[in-house]
Scaffold this motif. Structure first.
Motif, PDB file in Angstrom:
ATOM      1  N   GLY A 156      30.110  55.750  41.541  1.00  0.00           N
ATOM      2  CA  GLY A 156      30.130  55.115  42.981  1.00  0.00           C
ATOM      3  C   GLY A 156      30.544  55.073  43.560  1.00  0.00           C
ATOM      4  N   MET A 157      32.181  54.723  42.968  1.00  0.00           N
ATOM      5  CA  MET A 157      33.348  53.804  43.475  1.00  0.00           C
ATOM      6  C   MET A 157      33.874  55.230  44.489  1.00  0.00           C
ATOM      7  N   SER A 158      34.340  54.771  45.515  1.00  0.00           N
ATOM      8  CA  SER A 158      34.624  55.453  46.368  1.00  0.00           C
ATOM      9  C   SER A 158      36.249  55.773  46.150  1.00  0.00           C
ATOM     10  N   GLU A 159      36.526  57.043  46.266  1.00  0.00           N
ATOM     11  CA  GLU A 159      38.320  57.432  46.321  1.00  0.00           C
ATOM     12  C   GLU A 159      39.663  56.282  46.234  1.00  0.00           C
ATOM     13  N   ASN A 160      39.474  55.773  47.782  1.00  0.00           N
ATOM     14  CA  ASN A 160      40.047  54.270  47.683  1.00  0.00           C
ATOM     15  C   ASN A 160      39.770  53.176  46.329  1.00  0.00           C
ATOM     16  N   GLU A 161      38.307  53.259  46.875  1.00  0.00           N
ATOM     17  CA  GLU A 161      38.229  51.764  45.724  1.00  0.00           C
ATOM     18  C   GLU A 161      39.323  51.608  44.167  1.00  0.00           C
ATOM     19  N   ARG A 162      38.467  52.627  44.230  1.00  0.00           N
ATOM     20  CA  ARG A 162      39.412  53.720  42.714  1.00  0.00           C
ATOM     21  C   ARG A 162      40.983  53.768  42.852  1.00  0.00           C
ATOM     22  N   ASN A 163      41.932  53.836  43.669  1.00  0.00           N
ATOM     23  CA  ASN A 163      43.132  54.247  43.988  1.00  0.00           C
ATOM     24  C   ASN A 163      43.791  52.207  43.745  1.00  0.00           C
ATOM     25  N   ASP A 164      43.162  52.050  44.204  1.00  0.00           N
ATOM     26  CA  ASP A 164      43.238  50.359  44.975  1.00  0.00           C
ATOM     27  C   ASP A 164      43.588  49.894  43.330  1.00  0.00           C
ATOM     28  N   LEU A 165      42.342  50.124  42.719  1.00  0.00           N
ATOM     29  CA  LEU A 165      42.253  49.344  41.074  1.00  0.00           C
ATOM     30  C   LEU A 165      43.229  50.283  40.400  1.00  0.00           C
ATOM     31  N   GLU A 166      43.466  51.345  40.433  1.00  0.00           N
ATOM     32  CA  GLU A 166      44.828  51.871  39.707  1.00  0.00           C
ATOM     33  C   GLU A 166      45.860  50.994  40.395  1.00  0.00           C
ATOM     34  N   LYS A 167      46.227  50.799  41.184  1.00  0.00           N
ATOM     35  CA  LYS A 167      47.513  50.799  41.397  1.00  0.00           C
ATOM     36  C   LYS A 167      47.763  48.593  41.275  1.00  0.00           C
ATOM     37  N   GLN A 168      45.929  48.068  41.186  1.00  0.00           N
ATOM     38  CA  GLN A 168      46.075  46.897  40.844  1.00  0.00           C
ATOM     39  C   GLN A 168      46.580  46.881  38.884  1.00  0.00           C
ATOM     40  N   ALA A 169      45.720  48.012  38.125  1.00  0.00           N
ATOM     41  CA  ALA A 169      46.153  47.375  37.097  1.00  0.00           C
ATOM     42  C   ALA A 169      48.189  47.937  36.758  1.00  0.00           C
ATOM     43  N   ALA A 170      47.914  49.358  37.842  1.00  0.00           N
ATOM     44  CA  ALA A 170      49.681  49.314  37.341  1.00  0.00           C
ATOM     45  C   ALA A 170      50.837  48.358  37.380  1.00  0.00           C
ATOM     46  N   GLU A 171      50.305  47.716  38.440  1.00  0.00           N
ATOM     47  CA  GLU A 171      51.303  46.244  38.916  1.00  0.00           C
ATOM     48  C   GLU A 171      51.235  45.273  37.559  1.00  0.00           C
ATOM     49  N   ALA A 172      49.723  45.291  37.181  1.00  0.00           N
ATOM     50  CA  ALA A 172      49.772  44.247  36.027  1.00  0.00           C
ATOM     51  C   ALA A 172      50.355  44.250  35.062  1.00  0.00           C
TER      52      ALA A 172
END
Lengths: 625, 625
Positions: A586-602
């Motif tokens: 159910g995740m939106s594309e933006n949502e997914r991208n945000d998470l990917e970004k968070q994860a990458a930064e982490a």
């Protein structure tokens, strides 16, 4: 012969028949030989799985096919005799008469009953091709080669799309694992000496099987009566029991009396290759006095067993007079029974081994029946302390020499290996064997990775077996929990076979066999979806899996319940994962991208911290020094 | 509280006491702390062996010391409290009152009896050193450090002469294994974060133990009652039973009711470190509804368990919101119970994990009692298909980040690892963990090397455990035969412990631990000399070894007989080796030289043949292509 007092010798062996749970026997008819029927097993899953049946390699023979009537008194159908006859180059003859010493001079109630049916033996004619090696070298594809190719491809069609990836992901240490096995590939491997099909022309009941580093890892189960225990009935039952659980082939290590008759019952009822150690029977023929052994007695024993249909012989021809003293300082000396018999003989006569001296004669006999060599490691280490020593490696080098002699004579060859070897000394065994023996298949016992766990040596050796199987060993000789302590009973045989089956499978996975993971994935999906019945049925030992489950959650309801005994009904991690999937879906594309970004930064942050630490950590360590 | 109807909750736990066969407990008093008594076990051999007793590492505590009176109602002696008090920096206080929810609201006959004795807890004072890590960083050697150094040296004196050679022969993959373990070496390893001594200042019954890659490989046994089965009595008995067979420490994974009281009984009677997963109890406090979890409930649970004396907490703070969706496409999703609880919470609130957000608060609490971190792998793979995926490694990287935070806060840390991993994917797990987590000790579950053998997962995982232990894992979490199927009973616990003990030992041998092989060699000599009793007594499970032997050769006479059931009385390979020794001893120098020459020539001949073949063999292969 008069009916003796003791009836126990005269019972018909009782064997276990019938399919495994949710399983049916399926036969394939290869396009290039539609008259042969190659069996495998299909495990049916619960309709809710919405998955096709899972195909698995099947060693159990006709015993698990309800459509076949089993009569142990008659033996299995002898279909393969026709394959041998149709390619010619063999003659039928009367064969050798059974002598009293063949059964250790047993008489009356002590003499095990002869197998009721007699078959005249075949042997190769001079100047004609007989062995799979000879046919392969001549570019001829036999029915046995087609048979094993079909068998090795089980599941490969299913895995086809992912095959290349699986192979690429695996680490095969130089083994060459193709996406599909063609009969031509089989022929090439046999011609190169890298694989064998143990298949005595007189073992017409055989379902052929290939042993080589570029094929699925095989396992062997040892059975056999001994001087102190067990009967013909038990051994036939053990053989059928062992193959039911997955033994690819069986060695009959019988000693004492009735060796000939026991073996006949086993071979006539065995769909898998049977191996023996002829020196054991030869020794019985000279009343157990090693120094009385002669080439003539041994030669006669070879012919006796060739005519019965033994598929491979363990021959300890690498134990040379020059090596014996190298074992003197060992913790456990010579632990191989065959090796010590020969050592005893050589010491008594102070002569070179008659097996070494007569090796070419042995080749001529074995070639005429296509009995494969299993060059025995008579000087294998019997303790961690003795691993990889001068005696062991000197013999291995001689086995390499003999391998080439046997090939020149047209014979198929595999090499036996240790034994007791700690983990860090295993790999060099494999590498040296490949180098010395020209890549002839390696057939190892374990190795046991520690000496301190008698009663658990199926496990100490299962560890070593999985590793050396991964490194390139073609066949693993099982060890049962009774190793070093006693003779395995039925339960020990099963535990030993299942343990080695899982070790061989772990090796297949690690090597990257394209279809190996199909069964793991099917079982894992069943586990994840709480299809308990499917989980049991897909396992190597469905009975034990079900029994263990029932000990905690006996109610049938629990077999469909969406929870297990680990977390209980209230909370279940598997259930939560289902919710994770809904969420991710159910995740939106933006949502997914945000998470990917968070994860990458982490992760970026961590890498810096990590670098910092390594310096800091380094300092910490130094400053304390 | 009124005497309830059901008495079953009120029995005194029955535990197994008494020494193992032929064994006695020996205590060493280190020169630099003569008031502490460090136990080990000595196995006495038959006089005919003419060998000293074999010293072995002993985890079984006072239960195997006949001179100690065991009273489970009182718990073990609390000697260690004095060590903690004498170095100061701690205060005694009343501690938190036990609340009904601590036992899941159990009342009346469903409420397990409280442990009869109350001890006031200690906690560290602000600004004072409390943890082993803090003392180590400050250059201070604690009694715990002296204790574990003495313990790790067992047998090393005996092995002294060969120590350097053993270490050199081993393959330690970068581990640094010294000939002797000094307290200063222990301190350095702890200061560097490469090792931990899990030792809550409130676990005064503890016999300290060190976990690190440069020390002996340790094993863990999981126990604990569950929502569906088992009682306090069973769990205390299981703990004592597990350490009797060699469990270095024990995790109490209890769920459902009575978690608090069960744990109190276990810790007060445990000489080994006890670990828990606090989120399990926190979940029970919110009636199993993960989304109702709060930092406050969790925090209160940490303090509750810190005061009881839990030595390490599994904390799944690496499961971050950003990683959850990475598990969506897995075959088995999230199989860690703690991981899925946190995933559920994060999804429900769509917020970052409160464990991650409050990680520094958690550190402050754990530091005050010296509870070690076991950073949990909540996203570990639950199937071969999910091994080494993005979710698993993203979490591992976060655990590396948190490791450094915990160190900065003065805490001891180890890292939990997978899971289900095929052999060829194991090594990278070890390498990545060392890199990401600054060499903090790795604590792995298995890994299981195949999914197809439920009922035998102690073996599928024992293979992976031995390998990853060799590569550098400091502690192996056992798997029992009931894994995936049910809750382990007493027999399963024993089989799991012995299996992991042999896997850990196989790893110690391969790493080159200087004293590791002493026991193997002693047992092998006993085997070679037919000292059956010694062979049993030196094995990890003497009862099973003896029982298996007796199944084939029950007569006592056979325990001294110079033959075994494998070859029988008439012929014996071990006997022949004795003759080989006489022969070698009697050989003249010339004779020996001639043989050496023969052997050398033979080998030279082989090498040529081998070279020939490789060319020839190569051709064969090519010509068929």
């Amino acid at each position: 012969m008069n009916k003796p007092a003791d009836q126990s010798q005269f019972e018909t062996p009782k064997v276990t028949t019938g399919p495994l749970p949710a399983s049916r026997k399926v036969y394939s008819h290869p396009a290039d030989a539609p008259d042969i029927a190659v069996p495998h097993r299909e495990i049916n899953l619960h309709p809710s799985a919405n998955e096709p049946a899972v195909p698995v390699y099947d060693t159990s023979g006709p015993y698990t096919d309800p459509s076949v009537t089993i009569d142990v008194e008659k033996g299995l159908a002898r279909d393969r005799r026709a394959w041998v006859l149709e390619r010619g180059g063999v003659e039928e003859y009367d064969g050798r008469d059974v002598k009293p010493e063949d059964n250790g001079g047993a008489t009356g109630k002590y003499l095990a009953r002869e197998f009721p049916v007699k078959h005249k033996p075949l042997r190769g004619l001079p100047g004609h091709k007989v062995t799979q090696y000879e046919f392969a070298k001549a570019g001829i594809i036999t029915k046995e080669m087609i048979y094993v190719a079909t068998r090795e491809n089980i599941g490969r069609a299913k895995a086809a799309e992912g095959a290349a990836e699986q192979i690429a992901q695996g680490e095969s240490f130089g083994a060459h694992i193709p996406e599909f096995i063609t009969p031509e590939f089989v022929r090439q491997e046999i011609a190169a000496g890298r694989a064998i099909i143990p298949a005595n022309i007189n073992h017409a009941e055989l379902e052929p099987q290939i042993i080589g580093r570029n094929f699925l890892v095989k396992i062997n189960a040892n059975i056999g009566n001994s001087a102190v225990a067990s009967s013909v009935e038990e051994e036939v039952d053990k053989m059928v029991w062992a193959i039911r659980w997955g033994a690819d082939n069986v060695m009959d290590l019988s000693t004492g009396r009735n060796i000939h008759n026991t073996r006949e019952w086993i071979i006539r009822n065995s769909p898998v290759p049977i191996g023996t150690v002829p020196i054991y029977q030869a020794l019985e023929k000279v009343d157990g006095v090693a120094e009385d052994l002669t080439w003539e007695v041994y030669r006669d024993t070879l012919i006796e067993q060739c005519e019965q249909g033994v598929d491979y012989f363990t021959i300890h021809a690498g134990v040379r007079l020059a090596y014996i003293h190298l074992t003197a300082d060992r913790v456990c000396g010579i632990v191989s029974r065959g090796g010590s018999i020969m050592a005893k003989w050589m010491l008594a006569h102070h002569k070179e081994s008659f097996l070494y001296e007569h090796f070419e004669d042995i080749c001529d006999i074995m070639r005429a029946y296509d009995v494969s060599f299993s060059l025995g490691d008579g000087l294998r280490p019997g303790a961690i302390a003795d691993a990889n020593d001068a005696a062991q490696f000197a013999e291995l080098e001689t086995l390499g020499e003999l391998t080439k002699v046997a090939w020149d004579k047209g014979c198929q060859v595999m090499i036996e290996g240790p034994g007791h070897v700690p983990m860090h000394k295993i790999k060099v065994n494999m590498e040296k064997q490949l180098r010395e023996c020209g890549e002839a298949p390696f057939y190892t016992l374990g190795p046991l990775t520690t000496d301190i766990a008698p009663g658990y040596d199926h496990i100490t050796s299962g560890i070593g077996a999985a590793m050396i199987g991964w490194y390139g060993t073609a066949m693993l000789c099982y060890v049962t929990p009774k190793e070093h302590l006693g003779l395995p009973d039925r339960d020990d045989v099963k535990v030993g076979v299942v343990t080695y089956k899982l070790a061989a499978h772990a090796a297949d996975l690690a090597k990257g066999h394209p279809a190996a993971q199909i069964r793991d994935d099917a079982l894992s999906r069943a586990r994840f979806e709480f299809r308990w019945e499917d989980q049991f049925n897909l396992s190597l030992d469905p009975e034990t899996a079900r029994d263990f489950h029932d000990q905690t959650l006996p109610k049938d309801a629990h077999k469909v319940a969406h929870f297990c005994s680990m977390c209980g009904p209230k909370f279940c991690s598997m259930k939560i994962t289902a919710e994770v999937r809904e969420y991710a879906a159910g995740m939106s594309e933006n949502e997914r991208n945000d998470l990917e970004k968070q994860a990458a930064e982490a992760r970026k942050g961590m890498e810096e911290k990590s670098r910092e630490f390594m310096e800091k950590g380094g300092e910490i360590y130094l400053e304390q020094k």
